[in-house]
Design an enzyme around this catalytic site. Structure first.
Site, PDB file in Angstrom:
ATOM      1  N   GLU A 120      -1.984  -5.327  -3.567  1.00 39.15           N
ATOM      2  CA  GLU A 120      -0.989  -4.592  -2.788  1.00 39.15           C
ATOM      3  C   GLU A 120       0.119  -5.524  -2.297  1.00 39.15           C
ATOM      4  O   GLU A 120       1.303  -5.139  -2.287  1.00 39.15           O
ATOM      5  CB  GLU A 120      -1.676  -3.903  -1.604  1.00 39.15           C
ATOM      6  CG  GLU A 120      -2.599  -2.771  -2.028  1.00 39.15           C
ATOM      7  CD  GLU A 120      -3.455  -2.231  -0.899  1.00 39.15           C
ATOM      8  OE1 GLU A 120      -4.052  -1.159  -1.076  1.00 39.15           O
ATOM      9  OE2 GLU A 120      -3.534  -2.895   0.170  1.00 39.15           O
ATOM     10  N   ASP A 145       0.833  -1.203   0.000  1.00 35.99           N
ATOM     11  CA  ASP A 145       0.000   0.000   0.000  1.00 35.99           C
ATOM     12  C   ASP A 145       0.867   1.253   0.000  1.00 35.99           C
ATOM     13  O   ASP A 145       0.576   2.230  -0.706  1.00 35.99           O
ATOM     14  CB  ASP A 145      -0.909  -0.033   1.230  1.00 35.99           C
ATOM     15  CG  ASP A 145      -1.748   1.221   1.364  1.00 35.99           C
ATOM     16  OD1 ASP A 145      -2.572   1.483   0.480  1.00 35.99           O
ATOM     17  OD2 ASP A 145      -1.568   1.943   2.364  1.00 35.99           O
TER      18      ASP A 145
END
Length: 228
Positions: free
Chosen positions: A121, A49
């Site tokens: 992610e 992320d």
């Protein structure tokens, strides 16, 4: 670690050949499959992320050197939000490669937006750990493709954008119809169809009605505007 045919195929779609394929394997392992000797992808998701955020912030600044922070923020949010990560994950076949526990498999986990977004992610972090920042950046820019260039439209709420499209052509607002629901009551998966009175429609699946409506609206708008 010996590579499976499935991992080889996914590496080809991602465009990155892992020196440490165990990183990709971990990125695809949901918490429902973790256990002794088998790590899940949550820590990689946390890292990925942050890597995604840095790459997108840099890309937006490079593409529009004069834009104010107030203009950049909604574009950034549109590019890194979970829905977008899930769309990218689905497009490169990450859902089919996910390692899920039985309950997640039975409840449609391979299509759940949250699981797909988290896995995307995690894969970004796996590439970062395997090949460094430049490799992760190349992966992100390749997979996100023209989403970065069309982000001003994508930054708008898809349902609002679709309604504006319809009203601009004298049409009634779109309708959103629940056409399917799977999984247990505490973890449902909804299928929603966005429909126009002229007959055009598009469907999407998500773990909440709102997310499915947004995704269906975005899909239909893409078709109407000739992006697919």
């Amino acid at each position: 670690m010996k590579r499976s045919a499935a991992l080889n195929d996914l590496e080809a779609r991602l465009g990155h050949r892992f020196d440490r394929p165990e990183l990709l394997s971990r990125a695809l392992t949901h918490a429902s499959m973790s256990g002794p000797g088998r790590e899940d992808n949550q820590r990689l998701e946390f890292l990925g992320d942050r890597v995604l955020g840095l790459v997108m912030a840099e890309a937006l600044l490079d593409r529009d050197p004069t834009a104010a922070e107030g203009a950049l923020a909604p574009r950034y949010n549109a590019l890194v939000r979970k829905e977008t990560c899930a769309e990218v994950a689905a497009a490169c076949g990450i859902g089919e490669a996910l390692r899920l526990g039985r309950s997640e498999r039975m409840s449609g986990g391979r299509r759940k937006m949250a699981l797909l977004g988290d896995a995307m992610e995690a894969v970004i972090a796996a590439v970062y750990a395997d090949g460094g920042f430049d490799a992760a950046k190349a992966l992100i820019l390749r997979l996100w493709g023209d989403r970065i260039d069309r982000v001003e439209r994508d930054a708008r709420d898809p349902k609002t954008a679709l309604q504006e499209w319809a009203q601009g052509r004298g049409l009634s607002p779109p309708a959103y119809v629940e056409t399917g629901r799977e999984g247990p009551d505490h973890q449902p998966v909804f299928t929603i169809e966005a429909r126009l009175t002229t007959g055009e429609s598009a469907s999407a699946v998500a773990s909440s009605k709102r997310q499915a409506e947004q995704a269906a609206a975005a899909e239909l708008l893409d078709r109407l505007e000739g992006r697919q």
